[in-house]
Design a protein around this motif. Structure first.
Motif, PDB file in Angstrom:
ATOM      1  N   UNK A 215       0.816  -1.217   0.000  1.00 29.15           N
ATOM      2  CA  UNK A 215       0.000   0.000   0.000  1.00 29.15           C
ATOM      3  C   UNK A 215       0.850   1.269   0.000  1.00 29.15           C
ATOM      4  N   UNK A 216       0.337   2.297  -0.627  1.00 30.84           N
ATOM      5  CA  UNK A 216       1.031   3.575  -0.743  1.00 30.84           C
ATOM      6  C   UNK A 216       1.353   4.132   0.647  1.00 30.84           C
ATOM      7  N   UNK A 217       2.609   4.485   0.865  1.00 32.14           N
ATOM      8  CA  UNK A 217       3.068   5.051   2.140  1.00 32.14           C
ATOM      9  C   UNK A 217       2.815   4.121   3.312  1.00 32.14           C
ATOM     10  N   UNK A 218       2.606   2.828   3.021  1.00 27.50           N
ATOM     11  CA  UNK A 218       2.332   1.884   4.092  1.00 27.50           C
ATOM     12  C   UNK A 218       0.949   2.001   4.685  1.00 27.50           C
ATOM     13  N   UNK A 219       0.066   2.750   4.024  1.00 23.83           N
ATOM     14  CA  UNK A 219      -1.296   2.977   4.537  1.00 23.83           C
ATOM     15  C   UNK A 219      -2.305   2.379   3.567  1.00 23.83           C
ATOM     16  N   UNK A 220      -3.029   1.339   3.963  1.00 20.48           N
ATOM     17  CA  UNK A 220      -4.012   0.727   3.061  1.00 20.48           C
ATOM     18  C   UNK A 220      -5.138   1.694   2.718  1.00 20.48           C
TER      19      UNK A 220
END
Length: 365
Positions: free
Chosen positions: A168-173
């Motif tokens: 996920x983008x920036x580690x944020x789902x």
């Protein structure tokens, strides 16, 4: 508060002309409608997922990826992502990819769908619908939050040391809403995880919507995510507008009377009295939409269904002009004026990223 539109992507004959658009025309129309939504200042465009005629949006990520490339601010969503019949591994990969392409302008509404035959088409049994929704979503969350997953369940083959890519983008789902009309188990699922709950109340009376939303809010608090008022709620709705309410009713009636979903049933007058469908002037739409707060409380997202039942594209674009110019600005101001302190903001990638960073700081301390 976020305002937007959702499309089910039906290919329906125009009852006033007898003409049925081609699938290509309908797909292109959905794109044009999404672009118009951004042009008139709406926040969200959501597409349904269907795998049967007379619907065309069988590949939401393809459609939304194309729209992402042609928009700058619009949040792209799904009116339903079929968590029951799609492989959660493929959902994790497809929507993480789309999240990157859209620079975070993405969320999903998970649902079981309302087309029974879709289950055997994808090798599933409709009698397992709730259990599939629960198990598949549990796996999806792990795939987005854990770099390496070992998993074993009932409905798919086990996973060993599996990594879903891209991450996920920036580690944020992507933020997830759980959509349901009538299943308390899905409201409970949304509450358990602290996700959003979307009640597509286009066919149901207010007292039913109130019960479902209150259940979600109560269980959200029970699971320790915050107060009931901090729960994240979205609502659907249907509108058709003209400057003069009589003109709106006269123009929309043949579409309502022949619509696949509610045609040849209750009268237009009965349906507008008993459900949130509003056919009339912009002021009537404003007043009716503001009344949703009376039974749903302060909520974060309002989506309208506008391009269905065979309405021609020209008419839908006219409706969006009215919605963006005359209705939504008033709704934004009125809802903001009465919003209580402590109510959660509508989800967005930036705010989710900030919340994740704050949580990491607390954990480190």
């Amino acid at each position: 508060m976020q305002f937007g539109i959702f499309s089910v992507g039906d290919v329906t004959p125009d009852p006033t002309t007898g003409r049925t658009p081609t699938e290509r025309e309908r797909i292109k129309a959905m794109v044009e409608i999404a672009l118009k939504a951004e042009e008139v200042g709406l926040d969200v465009f959501a597409t349904g997922e269907h795998h049967n005629p007379p619907f065309v949006p069988s590949s939401p990520t393809t459609l939304l990826g194309y729209i992402a490339a042609r928009t700058e601010k619009l949040i792209l969503s799904t009116a339903t992502t079929l968590i029951t019949t799609n492989d959660p591994v493929k959902i994790a990969e497809d929507y993480a990819m789309l999240q990157h392409l859209a620079d975070g302008r993405l969320d999903l509404i998970m649902g079981r769908g309302n087309t029974g035959p879709v289950y055997p088409w994808f090798g599933k049994d409709i009698r397992d619908g709730i259990d599939l929704a629960l198990e598949n979503y549990g796996l999806l969350r792990r795939l987005w939050r854990e770099d390496v997953v070992d998993w074993e369940g009932t409905f798919r083959t086990p996973l060993q040391a599996f990594t879903s890519t891209p991450r996920p983008l920036d580690g944020v789902p992507p933020f997830v809403w759980h959509g349901s009309i009538r299943s308390p188990e899905i409201a409970e699922q949304a509450a358990f995880y602290g996700d959003g709950f979307f009640h597509n109340n286009i066919f149901w009376p207010p007292d039913h919507t109130k019960r479902m939303v209150e259940l979600y809010r109560e269980r959200y608090a029970h699971h320790g995510h915050g107060t009931p008022e901090q729960a994240v709620v979205g609502l659907g709705g249907q509108v058709f507008m003209r400057k003069n309410s009589q003109d709106a009713v006269r123009e929309f009636r043949p579409y309502f009377d022949n619509a696949p979903v509610y045609g040849h049933g209750p009268s237009l007058e009965d349906f507008t009295e008993q459900t949130p469908l509003t056919v009339g002037s912009p002021q009537q739409v404003i007043e009716r939409t503001l009344s949703f707060r009376e039974y749903a409380g302060d909520y974060q997202r309002q989506l309208f269904l506008m391009d269905h039942a065979g309405l021609p594209l020209k008419t839908v674009l006219e409706q969006l002009d009215i919605l963006g110019e005359e209705v939504v600005p008033v709704l934004r101001a009125e809802f903001a004026a009465v919003r209580r302190a402590g109510v959660a903001d509508a989800p967005a990638h930036r705010s989710l990223l900030s919340a994740a960073a704050a949580s990491e700081e607390v954990s480190a301390a």
